[in-house]
Design a protein around this motif. Sequence first.
Motif, mmCIF file in Angstrom:
data_model
loop_
_atom_site.group_PDB
_atom_site.id
_atom_site.type_symbol
_atom_site.label_atom_id
_atom_site.label_comp_id
_atom_site.label_asym_id
_atom_site.label_seq_id
_atom_site.Cartn_x
_atom_site.Cartn_y
_atom_site.Cartn_z
ATOM 1 N N PRO A 337 0.828 -1.208 0.000
ATOM 2 C CA PRO A 337 0.000 0.000 0.000
ATOM 3 C C PRO A 337 0.861 1.255 0.000
ATOM 4 O O PRO A 337 2.040 1.232 0.365
ATOM 5 C CB PRO A 337 -0.797 -0.122 1.318
ATOM 6 N N ALA A 338 0.251 2.367 -0.402
ATOM 7 C CA ALA A 338 0.992 3.631 -0.494
ATOM 8 C C ALA A 338 1.448 4.106 0.880
ATOM 9 O O ALA A 338 2.562 4.600 1.040
ATOM 10 C CB ALA A 338 0.132 4.692 -1.175
ATOM 11 N N ASP A 339 0.591 3.955 1.876
ATOM 12 C CA ASP A 339 0.933 4.402 3.221
ATOM 13 C C ASP A 339 1.668 3.295 3.964
ATOM 14 O O ASP A 339 1.282 2.122 3.902
ATOM 15 C CB ASP A 339 -0.328 4.781 3.995
ATOM 16 N N PRO A 340 2.726 3.644 4.694
ATOM 17 C CA PRO A 340 3.445 2.616 5.459
ATOM 18 C C PRO A 340 2.579 2.054 6.569
ATOM 19 O O PRO A 340 1.670 2.703 7.076
ATOM 20 C CB PRO A 340 4.660 3.384 6.022
ATOM 21 N N VAL A 341 2.865 0.823 6.958
ATOM 22 C CA VAL A 341 2.111 0.118 7.995
ATOM 23 C C VAL A 341 3.038 -0.175 9.166
ATOM 24 O O VAL A 341 4.149 -0.671 8.971
ATOM 25 C CB VAL A 341 1.519 -1.192 7.447
ATOM 26 N N THR A 342 2.579 0.158 10.391
ATOM 27 C CA THR A 342 3.357 -0.125 11.604
ATOM 28 C C THR A 342 2.849 -1.421 12.236
ATOM 29 O O THR A 342 1.655 -1.582 12.449
ATOM 30 C CB THR A 342 3.238 1.019 12.621
ATOM 31 N N ILE A 343 3.789 -2.323 12.537
ATOM 32 C CA ILE A 343 3.437 -3.616 13.115
ATOM 33 C C ILE A 343 4.067 -3.711 14.499
ATOM 34 O O ILE A 343 5.257 -3.433 14.652
ATOM 35 C CB ILE A 343 3.946 -4.777 12.238
ATOM 36 N N PRO A 344 3.299 -4.094 15.531
ATOM 37 C CA PRO A 344 3.885 -4.284 16.867
ATOM 38 C C PRO A 344 4.665 -5.594 16.919
ATOM 39 O O PRO A 344 4.219 -6.581 17.492
ATOM 40 C CB PRO A 344 2.658 -4.309 17.787
ATOM 41 N N ALA A 345 5.853 -5.602 16.309
ATOM 42 C CA ALA A 345 6.658 -6.819 16.225
ATOM 43 C C ALA A 345 8.127 -6.434 16.249
ATOM 44 O O ALA A 345 8.506 -5.326 15.851
ATOM 45 C CB ALA A 345 6.326 -7.600 14.944
ATOM 46 N N ASP A 346 8.926 -7.367 16.719
ATOM 47 C CA ASP A 346 10.366 -7.138 16.737
ATOM 48 C C ASP A 346 10.897 -7.113 15.296
ATOM 49 O O ASP A 346 10.714 -8.085 14.551
ATOM 50 C CB ASP A 346 11.049 -8.255 17.532
ATOM 51 N N PRO A 347 11.565 -6.044 14.875
ATOM 52 C CA PRO A 347 11.995 -5.954 13.472
ATOM 53 C C PRO A 347 13.028 -7.012 13.103
ATOM 54 O O PRO A 347 13.069 -7.450 11.942
ATOM 55 C CB PRO A 347 12.573 -4.536 13.367
ATOM 56 N N VAL A 348 13.864 -7.433 14.066
ATOM 57 C CA VAL A 348 14.873 -8.450 13.763
ATOM 58 C C VAL A 348 14.183 -9.777 13.447
ATOM 59 O O VAL A 348 14.515 -10.452 12.460
ATOM 60 C CB VAL A 348 15.850 -8.599 14.943
ATOM 61 N N ASN A 349 13.217 -10.155 14.292
ATOM 62 C CA ASN A 349 12.494 -11.405 14.052
ATOM 63 C C ASN A 349 11.720 -11.364 12.746
ATOM 64 O O ASN A 349 11.701 -12.338 11.980
ATOM 65 C CB ASN A 349 11.538 -11.694 15.204
ATOM 66 N N LEU A 350 11.046 -10.245 12.481
ATOM 67 C CA LEU A 350 10.271 -10.141 11.243
ATOM 68 C C LEU A 350 11.188 -10.166 10.025
ATOM 69 O O LEU A 350 10.853 -10.773 8.997
ATOM 70 C CB LEU A 350 9.431 -8.863 11.261
ATOM 71 N N SER A 351 12.342 -9.533 10.136
ATOM 72 C CA SER A 351 13.305 -9.569 9.026
ATOM 73 C C SER A 351 13.767 -10.991 8.755
ATOM 74 O O SER A 351 13.866 -11.428 7.591
ATOM 75 C CB SER A 351 14.503 -8.672 9.347
ATOM 76 N N GLU A 352 14.074 -11.731 9.824
ATOM 77 C CA GLU A 352 14.516 -13.113 9.651
ATOM 78 C C GLU A 352 13.405 -13.965 9.043
ATOM 79 O O GLU A 352 13.659 -14.811 8.170
ATOM 80 C CB GLU A 352 14.961 -13.685 10.994
ATOM 81 N N LEU A 353 12.149 -13.719 9.478
ATOM 82 C CA LEU A 353 11.022 -14.474 8.933
ATOM 83 C C LEU A 353 10.866 -14.223 7.441
ATOM 84 O O LEU A 353 10.724 -15.166 6.642
ATOM 85 C CB LEU A 353 9.741 -14.079 9.680
ATOM 86 N N LEU A 354 10.902 -12.955 7.057
ATOM 87 C CA LEU A 354 10.762 -12.624 5.632
ATOM 88 C C LEU A 354 11.936 -13.176 4.831
ATOM 89 O O LEU A 354 11.755 -13.653 3.693
ATOM 90 C CB LEU A 354 10.650 -11.112 5.456
#
Length: 449
Positions: A337-354
């Motif tokens: 989407p055009a607008d960024p989305v904020t997720i209540p998640a640890d960015p390191v964990n989400l980066s590793e998941l992706l």
Amino acid sequence: MKLAQISTGSLRLRFLLAVMLWVALGVAGIWFTATRVFERHIEQMYHEELEVHVRELARLTELDGNGRPRLMRPLSDPRYEVPLSGFYWQVGVPGRAPLLSESMTRGRLDMSVAHSPDIAHKVERGPTGPAITYGLMERGPDGEEIHIVIATDQSELDDDIASFTNELSVWLLALAALLFATGLAIISFGLRPLARLREAITQLRSARVQKLEGRYPSEIAPLVTDLNEYIRQNGEIVARARVQAGNLAHSLRTPLAIVTDEAERLVQRESCASSGRVLLDQAEAMQQQIDYQLARARSAAGARVPGSRAMLPELAVPILNAMRRLHPDKAFELDAPADPVTIPADPVNLSELLSILLDNAGKWAKSQVTMAIGMSDQGQLTIRIEDNGPGMNEDQIARAFEVGTRFDPAMPGSGLGLAMARDICENLGARLELRRAGSGLTAIIYLPA
């Protein structure tokens, strides 16, 4: 304050019950005391009034020449002249017809109450119902007995008491409602800092802020300070845990590499080849378990850390660029989407998941991998990673998250990727789902919005 905010066991409910109990006891006490005091006062007033009237009636009574009673003038209270008004008097002389008040158009009063010079009182049945009766006896000029009786209907007293009680009840109910409303206002005002604290914690959990902010009363301020200190220490613990996990991996990797190297040398000797292969297999299993458990430890350390937040698609852009270099023959597309989305998640964990899911899709895709960010029908944030590879059948999808599962031994990998991805999702409070999409495979991450 909304009643929907009141739940069993809440402070609001406890305060409301306390206010209701106090108001009920206070108002009931006032009602009981006031009605008892008024009742005694009005009864005393009625009795004093009747005593005055009976004395006045005695002074106005005289006997005519035939010994019959008569009044020199009417009583000062005109109610004794109104028929059946509830106020009556009667004067009697033995052997003569009694003299009655104009109000007593029927019935008679009991003359037995007038039996002595002292005023006597009793309640009996009068012309229009139960009556409060006073009487006394006097002597005429020739010693005749003159019986003087005066009465007031008990209903007159009861009506005055009932009227006062009803009016008092209305005013006290209004007072109770006002006190209860005031109690609600006080409770709402007094608990407002707790409501602000709850909102601040909600913002912290949703990753809108990094710590609890705002000014709070002195009773709550130490709690806020302690929570902020806990958040800070928790972040430091997570950071140290990740460093320690990395150090552990490094410290295990060297001796395990030595064991693997020695096993390979043993395989080259015919006399020790069988033992060498056993050591190689066990070393590979050890390496697999070490990688898996360390990955779990790293992801668990950052699970649901208060204040952690990740921004999409900002977080995904460098990962996609890395995947394009790692798989140069595959196209990696981003649909966000055009607008960024904020997720209540640890960015390191989400980066590793992706990274795990994109790398897995890049290995199996024929030519293209698409990452799409959107919303599900249930209001959850979704990240879809779709490839145009061979896909999986239902049996393979059911076994895909098992540790060490590899459907193509020729394909590089350890068989840990999807198992690690599932564990990371659980730690993030998310859900990972695999689906067939045409000839390819789609991995869908459902995250809290």
